[in-house]
Design a protein around this motif. Structure first.
Motif, PDB file in Angstrom:
ATOM      1  N   LEU A   1       2.084   1.655  -3.609  1.00 24.77           N
ATOM      2  CA  LEU A   1       1.003   2.140  -4.479  1.00 24.77           C
ATOM      3  C   LEU A   1       0.726   3.619  -4.239  1.00 24.77           C
ATOM      4  O   LEU A   1       0.492   4.375  -5.191  1.00 24.77           O
ATOM      5  CB  LEU A   1      -0.266   1.320  -4.245  1.00 24.77           C
ATOM      6  CG  LEU A   1      -0.226  -0.139  -4.720  1.00 24.77           C
ATOM      7  CD1 LEU A   1      -1.464  -0.886  -4.249  1.00 24.77           C
ATOM      8  CD2 LEU A   1      -0.110  -0.212  -6.236  1.00 24.77           C
ATOM      9  N   ARG A   2       0.744   4.029  -2.993  1.00 30.56           N
ATOM     10  CA  ARG A   2       0.483   5.438  -2.691  1.00 30.56           C
ATOM     11  C   ARG A   2       1.612   6.321  -3.194  1.00 30.56           C
ATOM     12  O   ARG A   2       1.385   7.444  -3.646  1.00 30.56           O
ATOM     13  CB  ARG A   2       0.277   5.609  -1.186  1.00 30.56           C
ATOM     14  CG  ARG A   2      -1.081   5.089  -0.722  1.00 30.56           C
ATOM     15  CD  ARG A   2      -1.191   5.029   0.793  1.00 30.56           C
ATOM     16  NE  ARG A   2      -2.532   4.607   1.199  1.00 30.56           N
ATOM     17  CZ  ARG A   2      -2.865   4.221   2.425  1.00 30.56           C
ATOM     18  NH1 ARG A   2      -1.916   4.195   3.376  1.00 30.56           N
ATOM     19  NH2 ARG A   2      -4.099   3.856   2.714  1.00 30.56           N
ATOM     20  N   THR A   3       2.831   5.827  -3.142  1.00 26.07           N
ATOM     21  CA  THR A   3       3.971   6.581  -3.689  1.00 26.07           C
ATOM     22  C   THR A   3       3.841   6.722  -5.193  1.00 26.07           C
ATOM     23  O   THR A   3       4.120   7.779  -5.758  1.00 26.07           O
ATOM     24  CB  THR A   3       5.293   5.871  -3.342  1.00 26.07           C
ATOM     25  OG1 THR A   3       5.426   5.796  -1.923  1.00 26.07           O
ATOM     26  CG2 THR A   3       6.477   6.642  -3.910  1.00 26.07           C
TER      27      THR A   3
ATOM     28  N   LYS B   1       1.071   6.854  -6.894  1.00 26.20           N
ATOM     29  CA  LYS B   1       0.030   7.848  -7.170  1.00 26.20           C
ATOM     30  C   LYS B   1       0.565   9.263  -7.017  1.00 26.20           C
ATOM     31  O   LYS B   1       0.193  10.170  -7.759  1.00 26.20           O
ATOM     32  CB  LYS B   1      -1.165   7.631  -6.236  1.00 26.20           C
ATOM     33  CG  LYS B   1      -1.957   6.356  -6.499  1.00 26.20           C
ATOM     34  CD  LYS B   1      -2.660   6.401  -7.849  1.00 26.20           C
ATOM     35  CE  LYS B   1      -3.500   5.143  -8.062  1.00 26.20           C
ATOM     36  NZ  LYS B   1      -4.180   5.156  -9.383  1.00 26.20           N
ATOM     37  N   ALA B   2       1.462   9.438  -6.037  1.00 23.63           N
ATOM     38  CA  ALA B   2       2.032  10.772  -5.812  1.00 23.63           C
ATOM     39  C   ALA B   2       3.068  11.120  -6.873  1.00 23.63           C
ATOM     40  O   ALA B   2       3.218  12.281  -7.253  1.00 23.63           O
ATOM     41  CB  ALA B   2       2.669  10.837  -4.425  1.00 23.63           C
TER      42      ALA B   2
ATOM     43  N   THR C   1      -7.998   2.894  -6.833  1.00 23.83           N
ATOM     44  CA  THR C   1      -7.208   3.566  -5.800  1.00 23.83           C
ATOM     45  C   THR C   1      -6.387   2.503  -5.074  1.00 23.83           C
ATOM     46  O   THR C   1      -6.757   1.316  -5.063  1.00 23.83           O
ATOM     47  CB  THR C   1      -8.112   4.281  -4.788  1.00 23.83           C
ATOM     48  OG1 THR C   1      -8.891   3.290  -4.085  1.00 23.83           O
ATOM     49  CG2 THR C   1      -9.031   5.277  -5.479  1.00 23.83           C
ATOM     50  N   PRO C   2      -5.270   2.880  -4.454  1.00 31.93           N
ATOM     51  CA  PRO C   2      -4.459   1.886  -3.732  1.00 31.93           C
ATOM     52  C   PRO C   2      -5.253   1.090  -2.706  1.00 31.93           C
ATOM     53  O   PRO C   2      -5.108  -0.130  -2.609  1.00 31.93           O
ATOM     54  CB  PRO C   2      -3.380   2.742  -3.077  1.00 31.93           C
ATOM     55  CG  PRO C   2      -3.212   3.908  -3.995  1.00 31.93           C
ATOM     56  CD  PRO C   2      -4.607   4.202  -4.480  1.00 31.93           C
ATOM     57  N   SER C   3      -6.107   1.773  -1.943  1.00 36.85           N
ATOM     58  CA  SER C   3      -6.874   1.072  -0.909  1.00 36.85           C
ATOM     59  C   SER C   3      -7.862   0.083  -1.514  1.00 36.85           C
ATOM     60  O   SER C   3      -8.005  -1.050  -1.025  1.00 36.85           O
ATOM     61  CB  SER C   3      -7.613   2.089  -0.031  1.00 36.85           C
ATOM     62  OG  SER C   3      -6.702   2.903   0.673  1.00 36.85           O
TER      63      SER C   3
ATOM     64  N   ILE D   1       0.842  -1.203   0.000  1.00 40.58           N
ATOM     65  CA  ILE D   1       0.000   0.000   0.000  1.00 40.58           C
ATOM     66  C   ILE D   1       0.869   1.241   0.000  1.00 40.58           C
ATOM     67  O   ILE D   1       0.551   2.249  -0.653  1.00 40.58           O
ATOM     68  CB  ILE D   1      -0.984  -0.006   1.191  1.00 40.58           C
ATOM     69  CG1 ILE D   1      -2.144   0.990   0.949  1.00 40.58           C
ATOM     70  CG2 ILE D   1      -0.297   0.306   2.485  1.00 40.58           C
ATOM     71  CD1 ILE D   1      -3.089   0.569  -0.110  1.00 40.58           C
ATOM     72  N   ASN D   2       2.024   1.205   0.672  1.00 38.96           N
ATOM     73  CA  ASN D   2       2.946   2.336   0.647  1.00 38.96           C
ATOM     74  C   ASN D   2       3.519   2.545  -0.751  1.00 38.96           C
ATOM     75  O   ASN D   2       3.647   3.686  -1.206  1.00 38.96           O
ATOM     76  CB  ASN D   2       4.075   2.121   1.661  1.00 38.96           C
ATOM     77  CG  ASN D   2       3.610   2.254   3.096  1.00 38.96           C
ATOM     78  OD1 ASN D   2       2.606   2.897   3.375  1.00 38.96           O
ATOM     79  ND2 ASN D   2       4.342   1.633   4.016  1.00 38.96           N
TER      80      ASN D   2
ATOM     81  N   LEU E   1      -5.244  -1.214   6.333  1.00 40.25           N
ATOM     82  CA  LEU E   1      -5.636   0.077   5.764  1.00 40.25           C
ATOM     83  C   LEU E   1      -5.973   1.113   6.824  1.00 40.25           C
ATOM     84  O   LEU E   1      -6.102   2.308   6.495  1.00 40.25           O
ATOM     85  CB  LEU E   1      -6.846  -0.111   4.842  1.00 40.25           C
ATOM     86  CG  LEU E   1      -6.629  -0.975   3.594  1.00 40.25           C
ATOM     87  CD1 LEU E   1      -7.950  -1.177   2.856  1.00 40.25           C
ATOM     88  CD2 LEU E   1      -5.606  -0.327   2.673  1.00 40.25           C
TER      89      LEU E   1
END
Length: 287
Positions: free
Chosen positions: A73-75, A77-78, A117-119, A70-71, A141
């Motif tokens: 995936l969120r990176t 997206k950023a 979305t990552p989540s 999840i970290n 999550l």
């Protein structure tokens, strides 16, 4: 015969879980290399734990790998990555090739997962593909089980609403064969017959990305294929029907992925950058 110590027992138990963890991380991240890195990070964290502090090793590892993913995936997206940095290519030798179909369906699912979305992606992958309870996913999550269930449900509706490849590749293969034949002979009208009027062709080159819009512009460029001394084969590229082309020296010159709807090509994405192609795990050229 020597007894197995606590650390050795944990290492053995981890190896028994490795394939499941890599498969899970691969589904979440879409990259085998990133999946291996995520599982390796889980091992490093496990090595720092006291063996007796973990009651359920499988659940503990799932949680750690899930949080690492999840970290990542969120990176992403950023800081979005350049498209098609990683290509998965399988030569398509015919409708009887079950491996091609399996890869196509699996890769097509990865493409759809990229839109979540990552989540939502994590919730769907862990619950629907690996049967992880919502309570455990929620802990990863930082959400309630009900909120996690809702995320997975939304992801499920989106995935089920997107068509995956069918068992019969023949129609799509015929469209690509017609495109190749028309390009090789410079048949402009033949190209227009297989191109959607609003087709888009993106080409990732060493100098950047070029975009051609519309059947006329794409067909005009594709006509140049009659002068190219290349050998092309049908392939499955990132889950989509596509082509791989080699030159006379058996060097990969291009990889192309196509979206085909109702017998016409609606989107084409090509990679011709030699540096990027050299980094890809591509099949051997034809004999």
């Amino acid at each position: 015969m020597t007894e197995t110590g606590p650390q050795e027992a944990v290492a053995q138990a981890f190896e028994q879980q490795r394939d499941r963890l890599v498969s899970m991380a691969h589904r979440m991240l879409g990259s085998r290399a990133d999946a291996e890195d995520a599982v390796q990070e889980a091992w490093l964290r496990l090595a720092r734990q006291e063996p007796d502090s973990i009651d359920n090793l499988g659940g503990w590892l799932t949680t750690v790998v899930g949080r690492v993913c999840i970290n990542v995936l969120r990176t992403r997206k950023a800081k979005p990555e350049t498209p098609y940095d990683e290509l998965t290519v399988t030569l398509d030798d015919g409708p009887e090739d079950d491996a091609v179909l399996a890869d196509s369906v699996g890769l097509a699912l990865l493409v759809i997962l990229e839109t979540l979305t990552p989540s939502a992606r994590l919730a769907f992958v862990l619950h629907d593909l690996f049967a992880v309870p919502y309570e455990e996913i929620g802990q990863i999550l930082g959400k309630s089980p009900d909120a996690t269930k809702m995320l997975a449900s939304r992801a499920r509706r989106k995935i089920h609403g997107t068509p995956l490849p069918t068992e019969d590749h023949t129609p799509q293969r015929a469209v690509l064969d017609a495109f190749l034949a028309a390009a090789r002979t410079g048949d402009f009208e033949g190209l227009l017959q297989v191109l959607d009027p609003d087709v888009t062709w993106r080409v990732h080159t060493a100098r950047g990305t070029t975009i051609r819009l519309g059947a006329t512009e794409v067909a005009t460029k594709a006509q140049h294929g009659k002068n190219a001394k290349l050998t092309a084969r049908n392939a499955v590229v990132n889950g989509n029907p596509g082509l791989v082309a080699w030159d006379k020296s058996s060097r990969i010159r291009s990889v192309m992925s196509c979206t085909i709807v109702n017998g016409r090509i609606t989107e084409m994405v090509s990679v011709t950058d030699p540096a990027r192609l050299a980094q890809l795990d591509l099949p051997a050229p034809p004999a």
